[in-house]
Design an enzyme around this catalytic site. Structure first.
Site, PDB file in Angstrom:
ATOM      1  N   ARG A 195       0.845  -1.200   0.000  1.00  0.00           N
ATOM      2  CA  ARG A 195       0.000   0.000   0.000  1.00  0.00           C
ATOM      3  C   ARG A 195       0.882   1.253   0.000  1.00  0.00           C
ATOM      4  NH1 ARG A 195      -3.951  -3.374   3.084  1.00  0.00           N
ATOM      5  NH2 ARG A 195      -2.723  -3.079   4.974  1.00  0.00           N
ATOM      6  N   PHE A 211     -11.048  -5.092  -5.939  1.00  0.00           N
ATOM      7  CA  PHE A 211     -11.059  -5.860  -4.681  1.00  0.00           C
ATOM      8  C   PHE A 211     -10.558  -4.951  -3.546  1.00  0.00           C
ATOM      9  CE2 PHE A 211     -10.003  -8.771  -8.189  1.00  0.00           C
ATOM     10  CZ  PHE A 211     -11.012  -9.717  -8.107  1.00  0.00           C
ATOM     11  N   ASP A 233     -15.655  -3.528  -5.057  1.00  0.00           N
ATOM     12  CA  ASP A 233     -15.686  -4.739  -4.236  1.00  0.00           C
ATOM     13  C   ASP A 233     -17.112  -5.281  -4.271  1.00  0.00           C
ATOM     14  OD1 ASP A 233     -13.554  -5.806  -1.871  1.00  0.00           O
ATOM     15  OD2 ASP A 233     -15.618  -6.489  -1.612  1.00  0.00           O
ATOM     16  N   ASP A 281      -6.064  -6.698  -6.270  1.00  0.00           N
ATOM     17  CA  ASP A 281      -5.655  -7.522  -5.117  1.00  0.00           C
ATOM     18  C   ASP A 281      -6.754  -8.529  -4.769  1.00  0.00           C
ATOM     19  OD1 ASP A 281      -4.414  -8.490  -2.839  1.00  0.00           O
ATOM     20  OD2 ASP A 281      -5.124  -6.852  -1.570  1.00  0.00           O
ATOM     21  N   CYS A 321      -2.129 -13.808  -3.574  1.00  0.00           N
ATOM     22  CA  CYS A 321      -1.842 -14.330  -2.230  1.00  0.00           C
ATOM     23  C   CYS A 321      -2.003 -15.842  -2.195  1.00  0.00           C
ATOM     24  CB  CYS A 321      -2.749 -13.661  -1.203  1.00  0.00           C
ATOM     25  SG  CYS A 321      -4.499 -13.960  -1.505  1.00  0.00           S
TER      26      CYS A 321
HETATM   27  N1  SAH Z   1      -6.858  -4.869  -1.131  1.00  0.00           N
HETATM   28  C1  SAH Z   1      -7.488  -5.067   0.160  1.00  0.00           C
HETATM   29  C2  SAH Z   1      -7.712  -6.529   0.469  1.00  0.00           C
HETATM   30  C3  SAH Z   1      -8.507  -7.276  -0.561  1.00  0.00           C
HETATM   31  S1  SAH Z   1      -9.155  -8.755   0.028  1.00  0.00           S
HETATM   32  C4  SAH Z   1      -6.684  -4.376   1.242  1.00  0.00           C
HETATM   33  O1  SAH Z   1      -5.592  -3.861   0.983  1.00  0.00           O
HETATM   34  O2  SAH Z   1      -7.140  -4.347   2.384  1.00  0.00           O
HETATM   35  C5  SAH Z   1     -10.216  -9.283  -1.198  1.00  0.00           C
HETATM   36  C6  SAH Z   1     -11.519  -8.523  -1.319  1.00  0.00           C
HETATM   37  O3  SAH Z   1     -12.150  -9.011  -2.492  1.00  0.00           O
HETATM   38  C7  SAH Z   1     -12.539  -8.689  -0.203  1.00  0.00           C
HETATM   39  O4  SAH Z   1     -12.947  -7.430   0.237  1.00  0.00           O
HETATM   40  C8  SAH Z   1     -13.749  -9.415  -0.859  1.00  0.00           C
HETATM   41  O5  SAH Z   1     -14.995  -8.887  -0.414  1.00  0.00           O
HETATM   42  C9  SAH Z   1     -13.558  -9.079  -2.300  1.00  0.00           C
HETATM   43  N2  SAH Z   1     -14.037 -10.024  -3.301  1.00  0.00           N
HETATM   44  C10 SAH Z   1     -13.869 -11.360  -3.345  1.00  0.00           C
HETATM   45  N3  SAH Z   1     -14.303 -11.862  -4.511  1.00  0.00           N
HETATM   46  C11 SAH Z   1     -14.752 -10.815  -5.244  1.00  0.00           C
HETATM   47  C12 SAH Z   1     -15.305 -10.672  -6.552  1.00  0.00           C
HETATM   48  N4  SAH Z   1     -15.457 -11.727  -7.356  1.00  0.00           N
HETATM   49  N5  SAH Z   1     -15.643  -9.424  -6.974  1.00  0.00           N
HETATM   50  C13 SAH Z   1     -15.472  -8.351  -6.178  1.00  0.00           C
HETATM   51  N6  SAH Z   1     -14.941  -8.434  -4.932  1.00  0.00           N
HETATM   52  C14 SAH Z   1     -14.593  -9.643  -4.479  1.00  0.00           C
END
Ligand code: SAH
Length: 380
Positions: A195, A211, A233, A281, A321
Site C-alpha cells: 500500500r 477488490f 468490491d 488484489d 496471495c
Molecule cells: N486490497 C485489500 C484486500 C482485498 S481482500 C486491502 O488492501 O485491504 C479481497 C476482497 O475481495 C474482499 O474485500 C472481498 O470482499 C472481495 N471479493 C472477493 N471476490 C470478489 C469478486 N469476485 N468481486 C469483487 N470483490 C470480491
C-alpha cells in the site's frame, strides 16, 4: 512418557533442517491424540512437535532441542518482537506480532490492532500454546486485551475484548478494523508495504482499486496525490467502510467513488474507461478443490481485464496471495495477460511479504504473497 514416532530415513533431511510440518502419510502406526506433544525421529535427526488427529499436517514441529516450556515460548515471542522493533512506536500500530511457521511457532498467528491483539490457532492441536504465547506478549507489550478469533467469534484470552470497531494507524493513515467480523483478523496487514508503494506511484494519476475491501489501497493512493479513486468490491459493508475511511483521513469525498460489483463481471462489462493506475488484489483464487492450473487461468483472465483498464503509460499494481502459485508462475501469467491484452508491460517493482510475515529460509512454502507493479505501453 513422551511418545516417539519413527519417520524413516527419507525424512532425515527435512527434520534436521527444521521443516515445521510432518504430513500424516509419513507417520508410522500410532495412537497419538490431538494436542499431544511427541518426538519424531528420522535417521539421526529428531524433533519435538504437537499432534493433530485431523488434517494433512499431522505434526507441527517446534524444536529440535527438547520439549518447549514456558521459557522457550517467551524466547520465541522475544525474537518475534525484536524483528518488529522498528514498527513498534512508528506511524503503524497494526501488524502481525507472531506469524506461525515464520516465527518458529507453527499454527499460531497473533495480530496487533493498537492496544488489542487477536490470536488464531490453525489447528486444535496447537491451541494449548496460545496461553504461554499470549502471556509472554502481554508481559512484553502494553496491551488492553488479547482475544482468540474462531468460527464462534472472539473469546478473551487476556484482559478485555476489543470494542466493535477500532481505528488503527498504518504509515500515518487511519484504517478501520472490525476484529469481530472483518475479513482475516480485521485487516489485510500483509499488504502494508505494498500500500505504501502504491502511495508512492499514485501522484497525479486516476486510480481504479479492484477488490478494495475497506479501502486500504484507496486511501494510500489518495494520500499519494491520486486525482481520483474508484474502489470496486462485491461487499457493500466493506465499501461503506472504505467511504468512511476516506472521510476519516480528511480526503475530499468527491475524489472517491465506490462500485459494488463482482470484479470479473465489472471487467467484462465492456467499459472503455482507462486509469493511470489500476490496483488488483483478489482473494486467493485457488481452492482445495480447484487445481493450480485453474487458479493460473483465473489470474491470467483477471489481469488481462485489469491491463485493459490501464491508459498507455499507466501502471498496473497486481497481487496474488495464493501460496500454490510461485513468484515465477505469477510473473509468467501476468506477462501472458499483457500479451493477450495486446500491450507491452515492464516490471518496475516487485515485492512479497512485509517484515512481520517472515519466511524461514528452509520453508519456502511460507512465501505466499506476490506483488508486481508494471508500466503499460502500446505495442511498438
Ligand atoms: N486490497 C485489500 C484486500 C482485498 S481482500 C486491502 O488492501 O485491504 C479481497 C476482497 O475481495 C474482499 O474485500 C472481498 O470482499 C472481495 N471479493 C472477493 N471476490 C470478489 C469478486 N469476485 N468481486 C469483487 N470483490 C470480491
Amino acid at each position: 512418557m513422551l511418545r516417539t514416532l519413527n519417520l524413516g530415513k527419507d525424512l532425515e533431511k527435512a527434520v534436521s533442517s527444521g521443516h515445521p510440518w510432518v504430513y500424516r502419510d509419513s507417520l508410522p502406526r500410532h495412537s497419538a491424540t490431538t494436542g499431544e506433544w511427541l518426538r519424531v525421529e528420522a535417521g539421526k535427526a529428531s524433533a519435538y512437535g504437537l499432534y493433530d488427529e485431523e488434517g494433512a499436517i499431522a505434526v507441527r514441529i517446534f524444536s529440535s532441542e527438547g520439549l518447549p516450556d514456558k521459557r522457550w515460548f517467551a524466547e520465541r515471542v522475544e525474537e518475534a518482537l525484536e524483528l518488529r522493533s522498528d514498527l513498534i512506536g512508528s506511524g503503524t500500530d497494526a501488524y502481525r506480532l507472531v506469524y506461525g511457521e515464520g516465527d518458529g511457532l507453527p499454527g499460531v498467528v497473533v495480530d496487533r490492532y493498537g492496544r488489542y491483539a487477536v490470536a488464531k490457532a490453525y489447528s486444535p492441536g496447537v491451541r494449548s500454546i496460545l496461553s504461554p504465547i499470549v502471556k509472554a506478549l502481554a508481559s512484553a507489550i502494553d496491551l488492553r486485551g488479547v482475544s482468540e478469533r474462531s468460527a464462534a467469534g472472539l473469546e478473551p484470552l487476556y484482559g478485555q475484548l476489543p470494542p466493535p470497531e477500532l481505528t488503527v494507524e498504518e504509515n500515518g493513515l487511519r484504517l478501520l478494523a472490525n476484529l469481530y467480523e472483518g475479513q482475516k483478523t480485521g485487516l489485510f496487514l500483509d499488504q502494508r508495504d505494498n500500500r505504501a508503494t502504491v502511495r508512492g506511484f499514485a501522484g497525479g494519476r486516476s486510480v481504479l482499486n479492484l477488490f478494495s475491501y475497506n479501502g486500504g489501497f484507496s486511501v494510500s493512493a489518495l494520500a499519494g496525490g491520486a486525482t481520483s479513486v474508484v474502489s470496486v468490491d462485491m461487499s457493500e459493508p466493506a465499501l461503506e467502510d472504505a467511504r468512511r475511511t476516506v472521510r476519516l483521513n480528511g480526503f475530499d469525498q468527491a475524489r472517491h467513488e465506490t462500485v459494488t460489483a463482482d470484479v470479473f463481471e465489472y471487467l467484462a462489462s465492456g467499459s472503455t474507461d482507462r486509469y493511470g493506475l489500476v490496483v488488483c488484489d483478489p482473494p486467493s483464487l485457488a481452492h482445495a478443490k480447484r487445481s493450480r492450473h485453474a487458479a493460473l487461468r483465473a489470474y491470467r483472465k483477471l489481469n488481462r481485464g485489469a491491463f485493459s483498464r490501464v491508459e498507455p503509460g499507466g501502471l498496473l499494481a497486481t497481487s496474488s496471495c495464493t501460496a500454490q502459485v510461485s513468484p515465477e508462475e505469477f510473473r509468467r501469467v501476468v506477462a501472458e495477460a499483457a500479451a493477450e491484452a495486446g500491450l507491452r508491460a515492464q516490471i518496475v517493482h516487485e515485492a512479497g511479504q512485509p517484515l512481520d510475515h517472515p519466511v524461514p529460509a528452509h520453508f519456502p512454502e511460507g512465501r505466499y504473497l506476490k506483488f508486481l507493479v508494471l508500466r503499460v505501453l502500446e505495442p511498438a
